[in-house]
Design a protein around this motif. Structure first.
Motif, PDB file in Angstrom:
ATOM      1  N   GLY A   1       0.810  -1.226   0.000  1.00 56.36           N
ATOM      2  CA  GLY A   1       0.000   0.000   0.000  1.00 56.36           C
ATOM      3  C   GLY A   1       0.838   1.269   0.000  1.00 56.36           C
ATOM      4  O   GLY A   1       0.297   2.371  -0.089  1.00 56.36           O
ATOM      5  N   GLY A   2       2.152   1.115   0.140  1.00 55.72           N
ATOM      6  CA  GLY A   2       3.044   2.288   0.156  1.00 55.72           C
ATOM      7  C   GLY A   2       3.247   2.801   1.571  1.00 55.72           C
ATOM      8  O   GLY A   2       2.310   2.830   2.370  1.00 55.72           O
ATOM      9  N   ALA A   3       4.486   3.168   1.879  1.00 57.48           N
ATOM     10  CA  ALA A   3       4.807   3.628   3.243  1.00 57.48           C
ATOM     11  C   ALA A   3       4.431   5.097   3.416  1.00 57.48           C
ATOM     12  O   ALA A   3       4.673   5.915   2.535  1.00 57.48           O
ATOM     13  CB  ALA A   3       6.299   3.432   3.519  1.00 57.48           C
ATOM     14  N   ARG A   4       3.844   5.401   4.577  1.00 57.01           N
ATOM     15  CA  ARG A   4       3.569   6.817   4.895  1.00 57.01           C
ATOM     16  C   ARG A   4       4.874   7.533   5.220  1.00 57.01           C
ATOM     17  O   ARG A   4       4.998   8.744   5.045  1.00 57.01           O
ATOM     18  CB  ARG A   4       2.642   6.930   6.116  1.00 57.01           C
ATOM     19  CG  ARG A   4       1.276   6.297   5.974  1.00 57.01           C
ATOM     20  CD  ARG A   4       0.453   6.852   4.844  1.00 57.01           C
ATOM     21  NE  ARG A   4       0.431   8.306   4.782  1.00 57.01           N
ATOM     22  CZ  ARG A   4      -0.054   9.007   3.775  1.00 57.01           C
ATOM     23  NH1 ARG A   4      -0.550   8.393   2.718  1.00 57.01           N
ATOM     24  NH2 ARG A   4      -0.034  10.323   3.795  1.00 57.01           N
ATOM     25  N   ALA A   5       5.837   6.770   5.751  1.00 57.05           N
ATOM     26  CA  ALA A   5       7.158   7.344   6.025  1.00 57.05           C
ATOM     27  C   ALA A   5       8.208   6.244   5.952  1.00 57.05           C
ATOM     28  O   ALA A   5       7.921   5.087   6.275  1.00 57.05           O
ATOM     29  CB  ALA A   5       7.197   7.994   7.407  1.00 57.05           C
ATOM     30  N   ILE A   6       9.377   6.629   5.480  1.00 57.79           N
ATOM     31  CA  ILE A   6      10.541   5.734   5.540  1.00 57.79           C
ATOM     32  C   ILE A   6      11.624   6.483   6.319  1.00 57.79           C
ATOM     33  O   ILE A   6      11.980   7.614   5.976  1.00 57.79           O
ATOM     34  CB  ILE A   6      11.053   5.356   4.131  1.00 57.79           C
ATOM     35  CG1 ILE A   6       9.961   4.590   3.360  1.00 57.79           C
ATOM     36  CG2 ILE A   6      12.336   4.520   4.234  1.00 57.79           C
ATOM     37  CD1 ILE A   6      10.312   4.258   1.914  1.00 57.79           C
ATOM     38  N   LEU A   7      12.088   5.858   7.376  1.00 58.12           N
ATOM     39  CA  LEU A   7      13.156   6.439   8.193  1.00 58.12           C
ATOM     40  C   LEU A   7      14.462   5.822   7.691  1.00 58.12           C
ATOM     41  O   LEU A   7      14.716   4.633   7.896  1.00 58.12           O
ATOM     42  CB  LEU A   7      12.911   6.108   9.665  1.00 58.12           C
ATOM     43  CG  LEU A   7      13.925   6.660  10.664  1.00 58.12           C
ATOM     44  CD1 LEU A   7      13.900   8.191  10.690  1.00 58.12           C
ATOM     45  CD2 LEU A   7      13.637   6.112  12.066  1.00 58.12           C
ATOM     46  N   ALA A   8      15.278   6.633   7.028  1.00 61.74           N
ATOM     47  CA  ALA A   8      16.474   6.120   6.359  1.00 61.74           C
ATOM     48  C   ALA A   8      17.692   6.305   7.255  1.00 61.74           C
ATOM     49  O   ALA A   8      18.203   7.417   7.411  1.00 61.74           O
ATOM     50  CB  ALA A   8      16.672   6.847   5.027  1.00 61.74           C
ATOM     51  N   THR A   9      18.134   5.206   7.880  1.00 60.00           N
ATOM     52  CA  THR A   9      19.270   5.301   8.821  1.00 60.00           C
ATOM     53  C   THR A   9      20.565   4.748   8.236  1.00 60.00           C
ATOM     54  O   THR A   9      21.629   5.020   8.777  1.00 60.00           O
ATOM     55  CB  THR A   9      18.985   4.537  10.148  1.00 60.00           C
ATOM     56  OG1 THR A   9      19.207   3.138   9.967  1.00 60.00           O
ATOM     57  CG2 THR A   9      17.575   4.778  10.661  1.00 60.00           C
TER      58      THR A   9
END
Ligand SMILES: NC(=O)c1ccc[n+]([C@@H]2O[C@H](COP(=O)([O-])OP(=O)(O)OC[C@H]3O[C@@H](n4cnc5c(N)ncnc54)[C@H](OP(=O)(O)O)[C@@H]3O)[C@@H](O)[C@H]2O)c1
Ligand SMILES: [Zn+2]
Ligand SMILES: [Zn+2]
Length: 349
Positions: free
Chosen positions: A230-238
């Motif tokens: 469904g697609g991410a509302r946010a991606i936290l890129a670490t």
């Protein structure tokens, strides 16, 4: 002057060595901390390799510091001798630059940064600006609190400030010091949590940390998998890899946010298409202030979130740093001083 203390300094690029230094008195507005624990953050590489702009050597790295106040400089009223406090990457604002004057102190243009502009926590003693320190809750041991001072606040603030809602699909890319805390915060903030790593090795740990789903980029296209969900509302890129970050933007839902917290040395390649068609956005987030850190610590106590750590004696900082750089830390290596070891024996948490 009150004798000497052990510190681990970067004397020349790439070299960490144990030295003996003179204890000095804190200046106005400062406190002297008897350090118990200090996490080894990937950002310490900028000090060890000497690439941080304007860095002057020798410099003691370390910005995930927990210890007890043992001396107060003049004008410090809020803190007490013996109180347990921590200091992170954001060690104090100048109060006069434009972001400061607008109340955005985390983006101060002339900040105090432990381990970069001043000596940090790879030491038995550290001088800190009182305005940059956070109170440590009794429920947390010093070694377990230390990673929350940078890895914790960075992921906690990035997630809580992203305008997300309960149940949103949120992915955390890179499962190291930051990522393993990001997964826990995302899960405990009520998000459908996806961990993205390379290889199967971390799948079990990621799920134990709270990930509902694990994506292995060695076999799966992470963006396509997120889209199928469904697609991410946010991606936290670490993960510190610009090359790996760019293609992930396509895994966002319309209006999704790509939050960059990792600071790779290589450039990110971005396609304009997912940004324009779907109004997706990409922006960065830097650590957090001392009061934000107190929120991160309180949330960790509330939700029983703890970093997974390996403790190493301060004197073995060079080995610990090397293990972190090789990706062998599970998930944060924390240096402990002799004061830290003595205290740890009488507490848990
Ligand atoms: N924004 C801020 O305020 C802030 C604060 C602290 C740190 N940082 C930055 O955040 C980054 C991470 O710091 P950290 O302390 O968490 O580092 P770390 O403990 O070394 O963890 C980094 C993780 O990224 C993973 N990784 C690397 N390349 C990857 C790729 N291509 N795909 C998937 N995973 C990959 C590594 O996993 P494997 O190698 O095991 O696969 C490792 O577990 C660093 O760049 C650091 O400077 C920023
Ligand atoms: Zn850090
Ligand atoms: Zn400022």
């Amino acid at each position: 002057m009150k004798g000497t203390y052990k510190a681990v300094e970067v004397s020349e690029q790439g070299a960490l060595r144990v030295v003996e230094r003179q204890v000095s008195e804190p200046g106005a507005g400062q406190v002297r901390i008897r350090v118990e624990a200090c996490g080894i953050c990937h950002t310490d590489a900028a000090t060890v390799t000497g690439i941080y702009p304007g860095l002057k050597l020798p410099r003691v790295p370390g910005h995930e510091v927990v210890g007890r106040i043992e001396a107060l400089g003049s004008g410090v009223a809020r803190w007490k001798i013996g109180q347990r406090v921590g200091i992170g990457f954001f060690g104090g604002e100048d109060g006069v630059c434009e972001p400061c004057r607008r109340g955005d102190i985390v983006n101060c243009q002339n900040p105090v940064i432990p381990g970069v502009t001043v000596d940090g926590g790879y030491a038995e003693v550290m001088i800190a600006e009182a305005r940059g320190i956070a109170s440590i809750p009794d429920e947390l041991s010093s070694a377990k609190a230390a990673p929350l001072l940078c890895a914790g606040i960075t992921t906690y603030n990035a997630l809580r400030n992203a305008g997300l809602r309960g149940g949103d699909l949120v992915a955390v890319h890179g499962i190291g010091g930051l990522g393993h805390l990001g997964i826990q915060f995302a899960r405990h903030m009520g998000f459908r949590t996806v961990a993205i790593g390379r290889g199967r090795e971390k799948e079990k740990l990621a799920k134990e940390l709270g990930a509902h789903v694990y994506i292995d980029t060695a076999v799966d296209d992470a963006a396509a998998t997120l889209q199928r969900m469904g697609g991410a509302r946010a991606i936290l890129a670490t993960a510190p890899s610009g090359n790996a970050m760019g293609p992930l933007v396509s895994g966002l839902a319309a209006r999704g946010k790509f939050i960059v917290v990792g600071v790779p040395q290589d450039q990110m390649q971005l396609s304009a298409f997912p940004l324009v068609f779907g109004g997706r956005s990409i922006y960065g987030s830097l650590a957090g202030t001392a009061i934000d850190t107190e929120d991160a610590l309180a949330f960790s106590v509330l939700e029983n979130i703890r970093p997974m750590i390996e403790t190493v004696p301060l004197e073995e900082a060079a080995d610990g740093y090397a293990r972190m750089m090789q990706g062998k830390a599970r998930f944060r290596i924390v240096l402990v001083t002799k004061d830290g070891v003595a205290r740890e024996a009488s507490t848990n948490g």
